[in-house]
Write a protein that holds these residues in place. Structure first.
Motif, PDB file in Angstrom:
ATOM      1  N   THR A   1       4.233  -7.214  -8.707  1.00  0.00           N
ATOM      2  CA  THR A   1       4.055  -6.370  -7.528  1.00  0.00           C
ATOM      3  C   THR A   1       5.006  -5.181  -7.598  1.00  0.00           C
TER       4      THR A   1
ATOM      5  N   ASP B   1       6.367  -1.973  -5.137  1.00  0.00           N
ATOM      6  CA  ASP B   1       6.409  -1.547  -3.733  1.00  0.00           C
ATOM      7  C   ASP B   1       6.193  -0.039  -3.561  1.00  0.00           C
TER       8      ASP B   1
ATOM      9  N   THR C   1       3.865   2.780  -3.678  1.00  0.00           N
ATOM     10  CA  THR C   1       2.417   2.979  -3.744  1.00  0.00           C
ATOM     11  C   THR C   1       2.018   4.310  -4.384  1.00  0.00           C
TER      12      THR C   1
ATOM     13  N   THR D   1      -5.950  -3.736 -10.315  1.00  0.00           N
ATOM     14  CA  THR D   1      -4.903  -3.634  -9.293  1.00  0.00           C
ATOM     15  C   THR D   1      -5.495  -4.018  -7.950  1.00  0.00           C
ATOM     16  N   MET D   2      -4.622  -4.462  -7.053  1.00  0.00           N
ATOM     17  CA  MET D   2      -4.993  -4.705  -5.662  1.00  0.00           C
ATOM     18  C   MET D   2      -3.953  -3.994  -4.816  1.00  0.00           C
ATOM     19  N   GLN D   3      -4.417  -3.111  -3.951  1.00  0.00           N
ATOM     20  CA  GLN D   3      -3.516  -2.265  -3.194  1.00  0.00           C
ATOM     21  C   GLN D   3      -3.588  -2.562  -1.709  1.00  0.00           C
ATOM     22  N   SER D   4      -2.407  -2.568  -1.086  1.00  0.00           N
ATOM     23  CA  SER D   4      -2.330  -2.613   0.377  1.00  0.00           C
ATOM     24  C   SER D   4      -1.545  -1.376   0.797  1.00  0.00           C
ATOM     25  N   SER D   5      -1.257  -1.258   2.076  1.00  0.00           N
ATOM     26  CA  SER D   5      -0.544  -0.068   2.548  1.00  0.00           C
ATOM     27  C   SER D   5       0.905  -0.016   2.072  1.00  0.00           C
ATOM     28  N   SER D   6       1.470  -1.160   1.665  1.00  0.00           N
ATOM     29  CA  SER D   6       2.891  -1.176   1.312  1.00  0.00           C
ATOM     30  C   SER D   6       3.192  -1.624  -0.114  1.00  0.00           C
ATOM     31  N   LYS D   7       2.176  -2.078  -0.856  1.00  0.00           N
ATOM     32  CA  LYS D   7       2.454  -2.588  -2.211  1.00  0.00           C
ATOM     33  C   LYS D   7       1.196  -2.532  -3.071  1.00  0.00           C
ATOM     34  N   ILE D   8       1.420  -2.676  -4.376  1.00  0.00           N
ATOM     35  CA  ILE D   8       0.327  -2.733  -5.335  1.00  0.00           C
ATOM     36  C   ILE D   8       0.575  -3.925  -6.247  1.00  0.00           C
ATOM     37  N   GLU D   9      -0.425  -4.792  -6.363  1.00  0.00           N
ATOM     38  CA  GLU D   9      -0.336  -5.939  -7.268  1.00  0.00           C
ATOM     39  C   GLU D   9      -1.025  -5.553  -8.570  1.00  0.00           C
TER      40      GLU D   9
END
Length: 129
Positions: free
Chosen positions: A64, A66, A68, A110-118
């Motif tokens: 992960t 942090d 973005t 990748t998998m992205q959210s508003s605060s992190k990227i996996e």
């Protein structure tokens, strides 16, 4: 090229490692890093991203980030928008001591959210620096 499984096993066993992704001229701290060995879905030798694959297993790395802002750079490294994978360099170093290991990976998704990227990657090489 065969991966040094003994060296990779030592990385997998150490929980006290700092992992850093080096991309272009920037470095990004990685967290929640895991490495697993899994079977490939190939039933025979195959070409993927211009690279010949004949192994029946590979090592996957999940981590992960942090920051973005990295997503803009990552899109240039992944197969899909590009015809070939670009190797990503990840250094793993002991929190105490100066042993450093470099892992070279291909980003698979990748998998992205508003605060992190996996990041999901396949390890293609490992070297002790």
């Amino acid at each position: 090229m065969a991966i040094d499984e003994k060296l990779l096993s030592s990385v997998m066993k150490h929980n006290e490692l700092n992992h850093t992704l080096h991309l272009d001229t920037k470095s990004y701290k990685l967290r929640d890093v895991s490495i697993t060995k899994s079977a490939t879905p190939l039933t025979g030798p195959n070409m993927r991203g211009g690279v010949y694959f004949s192994d029946t297993f590979h090592y996957r790395m999940k981590a992960t980030v942090d920051d973005t802002t990295i997503i803009q750079i990552l899109s240039k490294t992944m197969l899909g928008p590009n015809t070939e994978f670009k190797n990503l360099k990840i250094t793993s170093s002991m929190k105490k001591g100066n042993t450093q290991i470099s892992l070279y990976t291909n980003l698979t998704n990748t998998m992205q959210s508003s605060s992190k990227i996996e990041l999901n990657m396949v390890i293609v090489d490992i070297r002790k620096d």
